[in-house]
Scaffold this motif. Structure first.
Motif, PDB file in Angstrom:
ATOM      1  N   SER A  15       4.819  -4.761  -9.744  1.00  0.00           N
ATOM      2  CA  SER A  15       5.234  -3.352 -10.171  1.00  0.00           C
ATOM      3  C   SER A  15       3.822  -2.842 -11.014  1.00  0.00           C
ATOM      4  O   SER A  15       3.089  -3.612 -11.435  1.00  0.00           O
ATOM      5  CB  SER A  15       6.287  -3.222 -11.059  1.00  0.00           C
ATOM      6  OG  SER A  15       6.111  -4.121 -12.212  1.00  0.00           O
ATOM      7  N   ASP A  16       3.744  -1.479 -10.811  1.00  0.00           N
ATOM      8  CA  ASP A  16       2.526  -0.908 -11.749  1.00  0.00           C
ATOM      9  C   ASP A  16       2.918   0.440 -12.096  1.00  0.00           C
ATOM     10  O   ASP A  16       3.771   0.971 -11.540  1.00  0.00           O
ATOM     11  CB  ASP A  16       1.282  -1.073 -10.534  1.00  0.00           C
ATOM     12  CG  ASP A  16      -0.003  -0.836 -11.355  1.00  0.00           C
ATOM     13  OD1 ASP A  16      -0.560  -1.874 -11.812  1.00  0.00           O
ATOM     14  OD2 ASP A  16      -0.247   0.132 -11.868  1.00  0.00           O
ATOM     15  N   ILE A  17       2.240   0.868 -12.960  1.00  0.00           N
ATOM     16  CA  ILE A  17       2.676   2.342 -13.518  1.00  0.00           C
ATOM     17  C   ILE A  17       1.944   3.219 -12.523  1.00  0.00           C
ATOM     18  O   ILE A  17       2.377   4.523 -12.695  1.00  0.00           O
ATOM     19  CB  ILE A  17       2.021   2.385 -14.826  1.00  0.00           C
ATOM     20  CG1 ILE A  17       2.826   3.723 -15.733  1.00  0.00           C
ATOM     21  CG2 ILE A  17       0.551   2.439 -15.065  1.00  0.00           C
ATOM     22  CD1 ILE A  17       2.266   3.803 -17.177  1.00  0.00           C
ATOM     23  N   ASP A  18       0.974   3.116 -11.755  1.00  0.00           N
ATOM     24  CA  ASP A  18       0.313   3.771 -10.968  1.00  0.00           C
ATOM     25  C   ASP A  18       0.595   3.863  -9.533  1.00  0.00           C
ATOM     26  O   ASP A  18       0.443   2.852  -8.861  1.00  0.00           O
ATOM     27  CB  ASP A  18      -1.407   3.554 -11.186  1.00  0.00           C
ATOM     28  CG  ASP A  18      -2.097   4.589 -10.288  1.00  0.00           C
ATOM     29  OD1 ASP A  18      -1.620   5.071  -9.316  1.00  0.00           O
ATOM     30  OD2 ASP A  18      -3.278   4.918 -10.943  1.00  0.00           O
ATOM     31  N   GLY A  19       1.301   4.925  -9.301  1.00  0.00           N
ATOM     32  CA  GLY A  19       2.000   5.026  -7.793  1.00  0.00           C
ATOM     33  C   GLY A  19       0.741   4.805  -6.788  1.00  0.00           C
ATOM     34  O   GLY A  19       1.152   4.208  -5.535  1.00  0.00           O
ATOM     35  N   ASP A  20      -0.386   5.640  -6.892  1.00  0.00           N
ATOM     36  CA  ASP A  20      -1.504   5.338  -5.741  1.00  0.00           C
ATOM     37  C   ASP A  20      -1.854   3.965  -5.611  1.00  0.00           C
ATOM     38  O   ASP A  20      -2.141   3.471  -4.671  1.00  0.00           O
ATOM     39  CB  ASP A  20      -2.560   6.398  -6.149  1.00  0.00           C
ATOM     40  CG  ASP A  20      -2.058   7.578  -6.038  1.00  0.00           C
ATOM     41  OD1 ASP A  20      -1.196   8.129  -5.270  1.00  0.00           O
ATOM     42  OD2 ASP A  20      -2.756   8.492  -7.028  1.00  0.00           O
ATOM     43  N   VAL A  21      -2.069   3.322  -7.003  1.00  0.00           N
ATOM     44  CA  VAL A  21      -2.296   1.994  -6.893  1.00  0.00           C
ATOM     45  C   VAL A  21      -1.358   1.099  -6.092  1.00  0.00           C
ATOM     46  O   VAL A  21      -1.673   0.157  -5.250  1.00  0.00           O
ATOM     47  CB  VAL A  21      -2.752   1.352  -8.240  1.00  0.00           C
ATOM     48  CG1 VAL A  21      -2.761  -0.355  -8.229  1.00  0.00           C
ATOM     49  CG2 VAL A  21      -3.662   1.764  -8.719  1.00  0.00           C
ATOM     50  N   LEU A  22      -0.109   1.326  -6.460  1.00  0.00           N
ATOM     51  CA  LEU A  22       0.904   0.740  -5.662  1.00  0.00           C
ATOM     52  C   LEU A  22       0.871   0.896  -3.972  1.00  0.00           C
ATOM     53  O   LEU A  22       1.209  -0.024  -3.261  1.00  0.00           O
ATOM     54  CB  LEU A  22       2.385   1.155  -6.022  1.00  0.00           C
ATOM     55  CG  LEU A  22       2.911   0.410  -7.304  1.00  0.00           C
ATOM     56  CD1 LEU A  22       4.285   1.279  -7.633  1.00  0.00           C
ATOM     57  CD2 LEU A  22       3.110  -1.196  -7.275  1.00  0.00           C
ATOM     58  N   ASP A  23       0.628   1.920  -3.696  1.00  0.00           N
ATOM     59  CA  ASP A  23       0.435   2.266  -2.071  1.00  0.00           C
ATOM     60  C   ASP A  23      -0.671   1.482  -1.669  1.00  0.00           C
ATOM     61  O   ASP A  23      -0.630   0.839  -0.687  1.00  0.00           O
ATOM     62  CB  ASP A  23       0.199   3.721  -2.113  1.00  0.00           C
ATOM     63  CG  ASP A  23       1.198   4.773  -2.304  1.00  0.00           C
ATOM     64  OD1 ASP A  23       2.326   4.296  -2.029  1.00  0.00           O
ATOM     65  OD2 ASP A  23       1.032   5.972  -2.529  1.00  0.00           O
ATOM     66  N   ALA A  24      -1.697   1.140  -2.565  1.00  0.00           N
ATOM     67  CA  ALA A  24      -2.869   0.445  -2.054  1.00  0.00           C
ATOM     68  C   ALA A  24      -2.196  -1.029  -1.924  1.00  0.00           C
ATOM     69  O   ALA A  24      -2.670  -1.757  -1.094  1.00  0.00           O
ATOM     70  CB  ALA A  24      -4.093   0.526  -2.963  1.00  0.00           C
ATOM     71  N   ALA A  25      -1.589  -1.259  -2.762  1.00  0.00           N
ATOM     72  CA  ALA A  25      -1.126  -3.022  -2.906  1.00  0.00           C
ATOM     73  C   ALA A  25      -0.128  -3.221  -1.559  1.00  0.00           C
ATOM     74  O   ALA A  25      -0.172  -4.155  -1.018  1.00  0.00           O
ATOM     75  CB  ALA A  25      -0.305  -2.986  -4.191  1.00  0.00           C
TER      76      ALA A  25
END
Length: 268
Positions: free
Chosen positions: A161-171
């Motif tokens: 999990s991460d607080i940043d949705g854009d970073v999650l998309d990259a993950a």
């Protein structure tokens, strides 16, 4: 000595200049050659007093780049450091493994690939594969053998999990390229917000306070509280013990991106 030629390739360094460094001075010879192509290995020549060391780069891209992670977050963890963290933790592939501040997903991707026996670098090429002396049939055979050794990863339970949705998309995209996206559950979350069920083990690389302005004591306490045991990549100073709220069991000093950090293992 300024130009190396092999099958029509002109190999130079730093945009057409050969450079050698000695203890006393720098020597540069401009040969006006065109830059080397992507399939050409670099050659380093180091002079120290009366010794000359010639090194040929056989990998091309640095070995810590596995080939699947093309998108990164604000403070990415090297894949090799993440792999070392998984190995040092002793995780055996059972139980729920969680990274509550996953960024580009590096740790859970490395953990999944380790559990599924996906060979490091399986998703990339190496410069030596273009060398005339390399047996291409042997390279293909080794790649097939590595592929045959893969495991399906049934029963794996990884969360990120991460607080940043854009970073999650990259993950998620990185996990898909690595072939492990179906074994990892990604979801958006502020790590300071509790979840219903604790994980069995947390592996994480929380912010160090160098690039991020997060409330570090609160973040570190929340990360550690996500599981009975946490193995973290943290700044190498005593204040981290106060942030985590638990005494460290084991420590291992490492380096990440030029920063002195350590692996820190703690349990309730």
């Amino acid at each position: 000595l300024a130009v190396l030629v092999d099958r029509g390739h002109r190999v130079t360094t730093r945009g057409g200049a050969f450079e050698a460094e000695t203890n006393d001075t720098n020597v540069a010879v401009d040969d006006h050659a065109e830059p080397a192509g992507p399939d050409v290995s670099s050659v380093s020549i180091r002079l120290a007093h009366d010794s000359v060391t010639v090194s040929i780069d056989s990998s091309g891209e640095p070995l810590f780049r596995r080939g699947a992670r093309t998108a990164v977050g604000e403070a990415p963890l090297r894949e090799t450091v993440a792999a070392a963290l998984v190995a040092w933790s002793g995780w055996d592939g059972t139980g729920v493994l969680r990274d509550p501040c996953c960024g580009a997903g590096t740790i859970v991707i490395e953990a999944a690939q380790w559990a599924m026996r996906i060979a490091p670098g399986a998703h990339r090429a190496f410069a030596l594969e273009q060398w005339p002396s390399i047996d291409t049939d042997l390279v293909a055979k080794l790649r097939r053998a590595a592929e045959a050794d893969r495991r399906p990863g049934r029963g794996l339970r990884l969360e990120a999990s991460d607080i940043d949705g854009d970073v999650l998309d990259a993950a998620r995209a990185n996990a898909a390229r690595a072939g492990v996206d179906d074994r990892i559950v990604f979801y958006q979350r502020d790590v300071r917000r509790p979840v219903a069920a604790a994980a069995d083990l947390v592996l994480a690389n929380p912010p160090y306070g160098v690039r991020s302005r997060a409330d570090l004591p609160a973040v570190y306490r929340a990360v550690a509280d996500d599981a009975p045991r946490s193995v973290l990549v943290v700044p190498d100073h005593d204040g981290v013990d106060r942030w985590v709220g638990r005494a460290a069991g084991r420590r291992l000093e490492v380096e990440n991106g030029g920063l002195a950090v350590c692996f820190r293992d703690s349990a309730t």
